[in-house]
Design an enzyme around this catalytic site. Structure first.
Site, PDB file in Angstrom:
ATOM      1  N   HIS A  11      -2.970   2.776  -5.971  1.00 31.70           N
ATOM      2  CA  HIS A  11      -3.712   1.594  -5.515  1.00 31.70           C
ATOM      3  C   HIS A  11      -3.982   0.631  -6.670  1.00 31.70           C
ATOM      4  O   HIS A  11      -4.023  -0.590  -6.470  1.00 31.70           O
ATOM      5  CB  HIS A  11      -5.023   2.010  -4.859  1.00 31.70           C
ATOM      6  CG  HIS A  11      -5.543   0.979  -3.904  1.00 31.70           C
ATOM      7  ND1 HIS A  11      -4.864   0.613  -2.755  1.00 31.70           N
ATOM      8  CD2 HIS A  11      -6.665   0.204  -3.934  1.00 31.70           C
ATOM      9  CE1 HIS A  11      -5.543  -0.315  -2.118  1.00 31.70           C
ATOM     10  NE2 HIS A  11      -6.635  -0.591  -2.814  1.00 31.70           N
ATOM     11  N   ARG A  49      -1.128  -1.616  -7.043  1.00 31.89           N
ATOM     12  CA  ARG A  49      -1.259  -2.724  -6.081  1.00 31.89           C
ATOM     13  C   ARG A  49      -2.207  -3.790  -6.639  1.00 31.89           C
ATOM     14  O   ARG A  49      -1.917  -4.984  -6.560  1.00 31.89           O
ATOM     15  CB  ARG A  49      -1.769  -2.172  -4.755  1.00 31.89           C
ATOM     16  CG  ARG A  49      -2.130  -3.213  -3.695  1.00 31.89           C
ATOM     17  CD  ARG A  49      -2.453  -2.485  -2.389  1.00 31.89           C
ATOM     18  NE  ARG A  49      -3.307  -3.238  -1.502  1.00 31.89           N
ATOM     19  CZ  ARG A  49      -2.872  -4.120  -0.595  1.00 31.89           C
ATOM     20  NH1 ARG A  49      -1.581  -4.387  -0.507  1.00 31.89           N
ATOM     21  NH2 ARG A  49      -3.709  -4.742   0.211  1.00 31.89           N
ATOM     22  N   ARG A 107       0.859  -1.192   0.000  1.00 31.87           N
ATOM     23  CA  ARG A 107       0.000   0.000   0.000  1.00 31.87           C
ATOM     24  C   ARG A 107       0.892   1.237   0.000  1.00 31.87           C
ATOM     25  O   ARG A 107       2.038   1.193   0.454  1.00 31.87           O
ATOM     26  CB  ARG A 107      -0.891   0.020   1.242  1.00 31.87           C
ATOM     27  CG  ARG A 107      -1.838  -1.161   1.385  1.00 31.87           C
ATOM     28  CD  ARG A 107      -2.569  -1.083   2.708  1.00 31.87           C
ATOM     29  NE  ARG A 107      -3.566  -2.132   2.868  1.00 31.87           N
ATOM     30  CZ  ARG A 107      -3.331  -3.321   3.415  1.00 31.87           C
ATOM     31  NH1 ARG A 107      -2.117  -3.608   3.860  1.00 31.87           N
ATOM     32  NH2 ARG A 107      -4.304  -4.219   3.539  1.00 31.87           N
ATOM     33  N   LYS A 116      -1.481  -2.380   7.812  1.00 30.94           N
ATOM     34  CA  LYS A 116      -2.764  -1.810   8.182  1.00 30.94           C
ATOM     35  C   LYS A 116      -3.492  -2.738   9.147  1.00 30.94           C
ATOM     36  O   LYS A 116      -3.557  -3.943   8.935  1.00 30.94           O
ATOM     37  CB  LYS A 116      -3.598  -1.604   6.919  1.00 30.94           C
ATOM     38  CG  LYS A 116      -4.978  -1.020   7.150  1.00 30.94           C
ATOM     39  CD  LYS A 116      -5.715  -0.912   5.833  1.00 30.94           C
ATOM     40  CE  LYS A 116      -7.125  -0.385   6.011  1.00 30.94           C
ATOM     41  NZ  LYS A 116      -7.854  -0.311   4.733  1.00 30.94           N
ATOM     42  N   HIS A 137      -4.306  -8.663   3.670  1.00 31.89           N
ATOM     43  CA  HIS A 137      -5.750  -8.557   3.847  1.00 31.89           C
ATOM     44  C   HIS A 137      -6.172  -9.214   5.161  1.00 31.89           C
ATOM     45  O   HIS A 137      -5.580 -10.211   5.584  1.00 31.89           O
ATOM     46  CB  HIS A 137      -6.494  -9.248   2.695  1.00 31.89           C
ATOM     47  CG  HIS A 137      -6.451  -8.484   1.416  1.00 31.89           C
ATOM     48  ND1 HIS A 137      -6.684  -9.059   0.188  1.00 31.89           N
ATOM     49  CD2 HIS A 137      -6.202  -7.171   1.164  1.00 31.89           C
ATOM     50  CE1 HIS A 137      -6.589  -8.142  -0.768  1.00 31.89           C
ATOM     51  NE2 HIS A 137      -6.288  -6.993  -0.198  1.00 31.89           N
ATOM     52  N   TYR A 177      -9.595 -10.670  -6.843  1.00 28.47           N
ATOM     53  CA  TYR A 177      -8.641 -11.108  -7.865  1.00 28.47           C
ATOM     54  C   TYR A 177      -9.047 -12.425  -8.498  1.00 28.47           C
ATOM     55  O   TYR A 177      -8.646 -12.717  -9.623  1.00 28.47           O
ATOM     56  CB  TYR A 177      -7.236 -11.154  -7.252  1.00 28.47           C
ATOM     57  CG  TYR A 177      -6.927  -9.836  -6.594  1.00 28.47           C
ATOM     58  CD1 TYR A 177      -6.768  -8.681  -7.361  1.00 28.47           C
ATOM     59  CD2 TYR A 177      -6.900  -9.703  -5.200  1.00 28.47           C
ATOM     60  CE1 TYR A 177      -6.567  -7.448  -6.759  1.00 28.47           C
ATOM     61  CE2 TYR A 177      -6.687  -8.469  -4.599  1.00 28.47           C
ATOM     62  CZ  TYR A 177      -6.528  -7.349  -5.385  1.00 28.47           C
ATOM     63  OH  TYR A 177      -6.337  -6.126  -4.790  1.00 28.47           O
TER      64      TYR A 177
END
Length: 361
Positions: A308, A311, A205, A229, A333, A342
């Site tokens: 993004h 990414r 990120r 994150k 994630h 994806y």
């Protein structure tokens, strides 16, 4: 703490005194589990709601900090409906459905705490009636829908290498007649190509890139230690691997980081910039990296590209060679539900691969 978290914690501390006492109590309750950035968004959402309450005469308070719990208890369903309508139609800029949903979720969290967790001196809930429990916040972004929006708007196959190559060499021809732009480009092209390559070969990120320090990099193992994150343990950094391609760009950039940007020894940031009028380099900002990628993307003929989406480009390419669980871990994630994007994005690629195999037979 990362640089961004430190800044957001300061902003949070500045705003809390203006909030009602029960909001401050809620924020302190959540502080061990949520990042300062998330809690700062909560506070901004509460500012919006409380200001609206005062403007609509739903509170007799003159300022936000004086709004009483009883005034929250006596809110009606039509009041919440009116607030939702205000958010979507207000003249100074309507919110998107996603933003409205988030703001209502913030309120639900506060009201749940006040009615189900916090207690008064007699062990009764602080909030006796929770109007927000009646509000259903629907999930707006399903993985399949997100994937549909991304199709055709990410880099695929050879484009991943071509974009980095364009930053490193190709952009020069685009700006050949602009001396100022050319000077800036020659100064920063190796660094810019390195950042793009790192994201396209690791899926980091932008906030993770900004917060990288020199000692987070293990160039030999092709690994970075990243503040991810949602992880509030400030002492722990997640090891994230990157591909060989990014290693090549990193080696080139590291050789010029100190001299070209006159980076002081006490500057720990991996990626630095030398702002106009300043004599030494300092940590690049999130906004600077975002603007840099957008600039190159437009000239490259992909104006929809953002950091993004770089990414997303990596993730789609990575998923074709790995399973959903490895992709989830690589991207950081919280659940595979997000990573399902994806799976949908690669449906077309998978079907084409099957057809190619059939033709070969």
């Amino acid at each position: 703490m990362t640089i961004q978290k430190i800044q957001d914690r300061r902003k949070l501390d500045d705003k809390l005194p203006s909030m009602p006492w029960y909001v401050e109590q809620f924020i302190n309750y959540k502080l061990p589990d949520l990042s300062p950035s998330t809690l700062l968004e909560y506070i901004r959402d509460y500012e919006s709601f409380f200001s609206w309450m005062i403007a609509e005469g739903l509170s007799t308070a003159d300022q936000i900090g004086d709004i009483a719990l009883l005034e929250l208890e006596t809110l009606r369903m039509e009041d919440v409906t009116a607030y939702r309508l205000y958010l979507t139609t207000r003249a100074e800029g309507a919110n998107t459905r996603v933003t409205v949903s988030r703001k209502l979720s913030s309120l639900r969290s506060l009201f749940h705490y006040l009615s189900q967790i916090a207690e008064d001196d007699d062990f009764y809930p602080l909030l006796k009636r929770n109007i927000m429990a009646k509000i259903e916040v629907k999930r707006l972004h399903k993985p399949k829908d997100t994937a549909a929006k991304l199709k055709g708007k990410i880099l695929e196959d050879e484009e991943l290498l071509e974009f980095v190559g364009y930053i490193l060499e190709g952009h020069r021809e685009t700006i050949a007649g602009n001396k100022q732009a050319l000077y800036s480009y020659e100064l920063n092209r190796e660094r810019d190509a390195c950042i793009a390559s790192l994201i396209l070969n690791s899926g980091l990120r932008v906030s993770e890139v900004v917060n990288l320090n020199l000692n987070d990099l293990d160039i030999n193992q092709k690994m970075l230690y990243v503040s991810r994150k949602g992880n509030n343990d400030e002492t722990f950094k997640t090891p994230v691997y990157f591909r060989e391609q990014a290693r090549d760009e990193l080696i080139v950039y590291l050789q010029l980081r100190d001299t070209r940007y006159r980076t002081p020894r006490n500057e720990s940031a991996l990626f630095v910039a030398k702002p106009n009028g300043q004599s030494s380099g300092k940590r690049m900002t999130k906004r600077a990296i975002q603007a840099m990628i957008i600039k190159y993307a437009k000239s490259f003929g992909k104006p929809y590209l953002t950091v993004h989406k770089l990414r997303h480009s990596f993730a789609t390419d990575y998923y074709l060679q790995n399973d959903i669980y490895k992709t989830k871990e690589q991207l950081g994630h919280a659940s595979t539900e997000t990573t399902e994007i994806y799976a949908h994005l690669t449906d077309k690629t998978m079907s084409e691969a099957i057809e190619r195999r059939k033709d070969e037979l």
